[in-house]
Design an enzyme around this catalytic site. Structure first.
Site, PDB file in Angstrom:
ATOM      1  N   HIS A  83      10.319  26.164  -4.354  1.00  0.00           N
ATOM      2  CA  HIS A  83      10.743  26.802  -3.077  1.00  0.00           C
ATOM      3  C   HIS A  83      11.908  25.853  -2.491  1.00  0.00           C
ATOM      4  CE1 HIS A  83      10.570  28.538   0.876  1.00  0.00           C
ATOM      5  NE2 HIS A  83      10.080  27.469   1.588  1.00  0.00           N
ATOM      6  N   ASP A  85      14.346  25.619   0.390  1.00  0.00           N
ATOM      7  CA  ASP A  85      14.723  26.031   1.893  1.00  0.00           C
ATOM      8  C   ASP A  85      16.163  25.876   2.013  1.00  0.00           C
ATOM      9  OD1 ASP A  85      12.276  26.511   3.385  1.00  0.00           O
ATOM     10  OD2 ASP A  85      12.199  24.165   2.636  1.00  0.00           O
ATOM     11  N   ASP A 197       6.311  30.671   2.778  1.00  0.00           N
ATOM     12  CA  ASP A 197       6.509  29.940   3.870  1.00  0.00           C
ATOM     13  C   ASP A 197       6.942  30.447   5.260  1.00  0.00           C
ATOM     14  OD1 ASP A 197       6.503  27.132   4.645  1.00  0.00           O
ATOM     15  OD2 ASP A 197       8.614  26.935   3.916  1.00  0.00           O
ATOM     16  N   ASP A 334       7.828  22.533  -2.551  1.00  0.00           N
ATOM     17  CA  ASP A 334       9.310  22.464  -2.185  1.00  0.00           C
ATOM     18  C   ASP A 334      10.137  21.545  -3.127  1.00  0.00           C
ATOM     19  OD1 ASP A 334       8.254  23.765   0.051  1.00  0.00           O
ATOM     20  OD2 ASP A 334       8.919  22.175   1.444  1.00  0.00           O
ATOM     21  N   HIS A 458      13.920  30.807   7.662  1.00  0.00           N
ATOM     22  CA  HIS A 458      12.394  30.646   8.261  1.00  0.00           C
ATOM     23  C   HIS A 458      12.699  29.211   8.853  1.00  0.00           C
ATOM     24  CE1 HIS A 458      11.186  29.801   3.962  1.00  0.00           C
ATOM     25  NE2 HIS A 458      10.804  28.791   4.563  1.00  0.00           N
TER      26      HIS A 458
END
Length: 935
Positions: A83, A85, A197, A334, A458
């Site tokens: 994941h 971000d 998420d 993450d 997000h």
């Protein structure tokens, strides 16, 4: 992102609360749910206890006999993922440089080493940036991995968007940006959605995914009590249906992950202490460790039997929560797989376990690495073979709590300045697309699209990023707004110029108004001028427009002597560019606003040579302030200037009071509010009390009249337009908020009415649909706040009160007839969700609304037994005008005015039930970053 880095759940027994906006029925209603999809009143039926579930703290003990898989073996798909971000603790570019590019570089090497290995990837913003950096040989290898099914691009969005604050225009646009990139560069179309998420989930996203051709999706962040009940009823997989749809056309298969997080300890099964032992990145000596203090062990011939049975027990327990024997288990977290060695320890150790499983048929498990589509294909095959059906669900998954009474309702408002800037760029981008010329500044349009798309992440529009990261996002947004303004000016000038040979990119010598909506509209346009004597002439007809001159207030009690606001009524055909002359008028000929200024106990004496300014004297100082037009009359408090009552032309009168409140946060050693969480103080909201009476200024003019109240922490204005149509039937409410002097406080605007709404109100989801909300006394106060992207309303049998918003924020109706809107939050501490900061970078922030009171007749539409309410047509039009105001372009020289003529692409308005959402030029399929010939 937002996972508690201290893994506090491992050490915490929670007190249970549960949100009120899931829409599933259980127990006695389970059969009804299967048959009809009814989803009402579920939260009235559920218990709100949360006993210690044992190893699965928020769940329950799972049992099985052992022979459940003898006829249908357990079919396991382990799905490696990372994941990434696009901004959170670091900026997008910093994450890419430090981590993401290494993950993707290693992906090509490690997947190519063994065709049994798989990986899914979601964030196309990162993937496209990496693609631009790699050579043709590596690109060819990537294409081979995609074609072989080893690498799957899931969802295909530019980011994994926030589903609470994002408007559906931006949600769809970022999806289009990613899908177009994938189609052009890889020739693939995503089949399954992956949203692990976002802090709560919206059916609007499900609708967009289904419309984009996806048939399956996965979600994770859902209230822990809902997960528990879904698990008990084996309804973690369901058909998500839109509330207005009585057919199956909008259905999309949705898988809800059952446990606390998407990391490895919370995905293999219910016991995180066991699952953590199978996250081989946590082997002794590596970067991370297991907080349960039982580390993983490398898989060897000597321990593989014991290790395999321990893991199989978790898989079997998890499988009992679902209706089929096909099991999905993620393997990631993450920014995982940065180092080459992590690929080796994860894939090699798991392959040894899988080999053991597959060599022992008596265990009744078939295990492999897989992609999300591998899983869903197997699931649908198994459901078809066993003739098993999935239940239907209507509703959303807000508001989210991950433990205790920790509701993630603060981020609905966190950093409202940037939430407002997001909508500004959204509107600006839509303007540019409507009048953009094919051959000018395509790179600026692309960058604008991608900056808007990036901000839907997000941890971006949510306001849950580090301070330097939000500055990076804000710089991107603001620069794109500036660039796109220049694109529009160039395009508008070309479209309006009669002699095209006179066109130059840097010319725009006119006053031009652009109507971005597909309806004929009458709007008030305001510009700043240097003289109180000015007039506005329609350049095509020569007709003089209705105008008024207002003061520009340098300070609350001091008007400027050299700048003035010129406002005029513009009649704008749909999608048109209309040209006006602004010229000098004879002295005193332009109607000027008349002012009344009042401050209780401290009278003011304001002198200005240009405007009439009076004060309230005697008994009139105690009488309600009143404004009216042909549609509405309002009364406000003479002391505060705040609204108190409203009457419609029909005779309907409602008490509608505006108040302001402070919320504090908890004290002592307890958890406190932060960027994510809203944890108010025990005493609840406190009425805003100013140390001195506010300065109240009433203006009366032929085009609009308003009442402005100046308080120490905000300036509040309610304005009434003297116009026909929806603009004259609603009140414009605006606030300018500054709480930079405060410590651990949140400012709220409260509307108190006598609308008998009970415990129900309606807030929008992403500007796309309305969702009924129910305020429950058995839930904590913070659980009853919900996201509001653009609209909220209260209603009873005779009236409806709608508040339409130009920005997203949190909203609640804690008592009948009341609305609370959180305007800004300033919080000194982190709330233990990984950010490591409070929210203290507040700015002077504007918020804008339209308040609309309507007579009401008839009830809500019934769809499949469910009551569905929508905005009225009048509210829809008012909301569109608020979200898409006319665009004004001003130049000081008139040298080109005689050579310009209006641009009117439509002969008439489109039907009022049609909205032109987007007009987008597709990229050239051959030339990088160049416009194509299709839209």
């Amino acid at each position: 992102t937002g996972v508690d880095v201290n893994e506090q759940l491992a050490h915490t027994v929670s007190v249970s609360w549960m949100c009120s906006c899931f829409l599933f029925t259980f127990g006695s209603l389970t059969s009804q749910l299967r048959d009809s999809g009814l989803l009402l009143d579920v939260y009235d039926l559920l218990p709100f206890d949360n006993p210690d579930g044992g190893p699965w703290k928020q769940g329950f003990e799972i049992t099985y006999k052992g022979d459940e898989w003898s006829e249908q073996p357990l079919e396991l798909f382990l799905i490696p993922h990372s994941h990434n971000d696009p901004g959170w603790i670091k900026t997008f570019d910093a994450y890419y440089h430090d981590q993401t590019r290494h993950i993707l570089d290693n992906m090509v090497v490690k997947l190519s080493e063994d065709n049994r290995r798989k990986l899914i990837w979601a964030e196309i913003s990162y993937f496209s940036k990496w693609w631009n950096d790699i050579d043709d040989q590596k690109r060819a290898a990537v294409k081979r991995l995609v074609e072989a099914g080893q690498l799957e691009l899931v969802t295909g969005g530019w980011v994994m968007p926030d589903e609470a604050n994002s408007h559906y225009f931006a949600m769809l646009d970022q999806l289009m940006e990613g899908h177009q990139w994938l189609q052009k560069h890889l020739g693939v179309k995503p089949r399954s959605g992956w949203a692990i998420d976002p802090f709560g989930h919206s059916p609007s996203m499900a609708y967009l995914l289904k419309g984009a051709g996806l048939h399956n999706m996965l979600i994770q962040r859902v209230h822990y009590s809902i997960k528990k009940h879904f698990a008990q009823q084996q309804t973690l997989e369901f058909l998500w249906r839109q509330s207005w749809d009585s057919s199956s056309r909008s259905d999309i298969t949705c898988h809800m992950m059952p446990f606390y997080s998407y990391d490895v300890p919370h995905t293999c099964g219910p016991n995180p202490a066991v699952c953590c032992q199978f996250d081989f990145q946590r082997l002794p000596g590596r970067r991370t460790f297991c907080p349960w203090k039982i580390p993983p062990k490398p898989i060897t011939d000597q321990n593989v039997h014991e290790r395999a049975l321990l893991l199989l027990d978790q898989y079997r327990q998890k499988s009992r929560l679902f209706r089929s024997s096909v099991l999905l288990v993620p393997l990631g977290d993450d920014f995982r797989y940065v180092e080459s060695s992590e690929w080796d320890v994860q894939f090699n150790n798991y392959q040894k376990l899988f080999d053991y499983f597959n060599q022992h048929p008596e265990l009744h498990i078939k295990a492999r690495f897989g992609t999300l589509s591998d899983y869903f294909q197997a699931l649908h095959r198994r459901l078809s073979t066993t003739r098993t059906t999935l239940p239907k669900l209507r509703g959303d998954f807000f508001s989210y709590a991950d433990r205790d009474d920790h509701y993630w309702t603060g981020y609905f408002t966190s950093r409202p300045f940037y939430k407002r800037l997001d909508r500004k760029l959204e509107a600006t981008l839509r303007y540019r697309r409507s009048v953009w010329l094919h051959d000018t500044h395509h790179d600026w349009l692309t960058t604008g699209r991608r900056n808007l798309a990036l901000f839907q992440h997000h941890d971006a529009v949510a306001g849950t990023e580090r301070e330097h990261v939000v500055v990076d996002y804000g710089t991107r947004l603001f620069q794109s707004i500036l660039n796109l303004h220049q694109v529009l000016q160039s395009s508008a000038h070309w479209l309006l110029l009669l002699d095209k040979s006179q066109y130059h990119h840097d010319q725009s010598k006119s006053l031009i108004i652009f109507n971005p909506t597909e309806q004929l509209r009458t709007s008030v346009i305001s510009v700043v001028v240097d003289s109180p004597d000015a007039q506005v002439i329609d350049a095509e007809t020569g007709r003089q427009m209705s105008t008024q001159i207002s003061a520009v207030w340098a300070e609350p009690s001091r008007p400027s002597t050299d700048t003035f606001q010129l406002s005029f009524v513009a009649e704008l055909p749909p999608l048109s560019l209309v040209v006006y002359h602004v010229t000098k008028a004879s002295s005193g000929s332009t109607p000027r606003v008349r002012y009344t200024v009042h401050r209780r106990g401290n009278p003011l004496d304001i002198h200005t040579e240009h405007f009439q300014v009076s004060s309230l004297q005697g008994s009139e100082a105690d009488a309600p302030l009143s404004l009216s037009n042909k549609h509405v009359q309002i009364w406000s408090s003479p002391e505060t200037g705040l609204l108190e009552k409203l009457r419609l032309q029909s005779g309907l009168v409602r008490k509608i009071q505006v108040q302001f409140l402070w919320y504090g946060t908890r004290t002592g050693s307890r958890d406190k509010s932060g960027a994510y969480l809203f944890l108010p103080a025990d005493e609840g909201a406190q009425l805003y009390i100013s140390s001195e009476p506010p300065l109240v200024r009433i203006s009366r003019g032929p085009i609009f009249s308003d009442i402005t109240s100046h308080f120490p922490h905000f300036t509040h204005t309610v304005r009434l337009f003297h116009l026909d149509g929806h603009a004259g039937k609603s009140l414009e409410i605006s606030n300018l908020v500054d709480i930079r002097s405060q410590v651990n406080r949140e400012l709220v605007m409260k509307i108190v009415s006598d609308v008998a709404s009970g415990n129900r109100f309606y807030s929008d989801l992403n500007g796309f649909q309305m969702q009924q909300r129910r305020t429950l006394a058995k839930l904590p106060l913070q659980a009853n706040f919900y996201p509001m992207t653009s609209a909220v309303f209260l209603q009873d049998s005779t009236s409806r009160l709608s508040l339409l918003s130009a920005q997203s924020q949190g909203v609640a109706s804690l008592k009948p007839g009341e609305l609370e809107l959180v305007l800004d939050r300033r919080l000194q501490q982190d709330d233990n969700r990984g950010l490591g900061q409070g929210v203290t970078d507040n700015k002077l922030t504007a918020s804008l609304y339209h308040l609309l009171l309507e007579d009401r007749g008839g009830g809500a539409k019934e769809v499949g037994g469910a009551s569905v309410d929508h905005l009225s047509l009048l509210a829809h039009l008012a909301s569109l005008s608020l979200c898409h105001p006319p665009m004004t372009m001003v130049a000081t020289s008139n040298s080109q005015l005689l050579k310009l003529r209006p641009f009117q692409p439509l002969h008439s308005s489109l039907p009022c039930d049609i909205h032109l959402l987007n007009l987008r030029t597709l990229e050239d399929t051959q030339v990088r970053d160049a416009p194509g010939v299709k839209v």
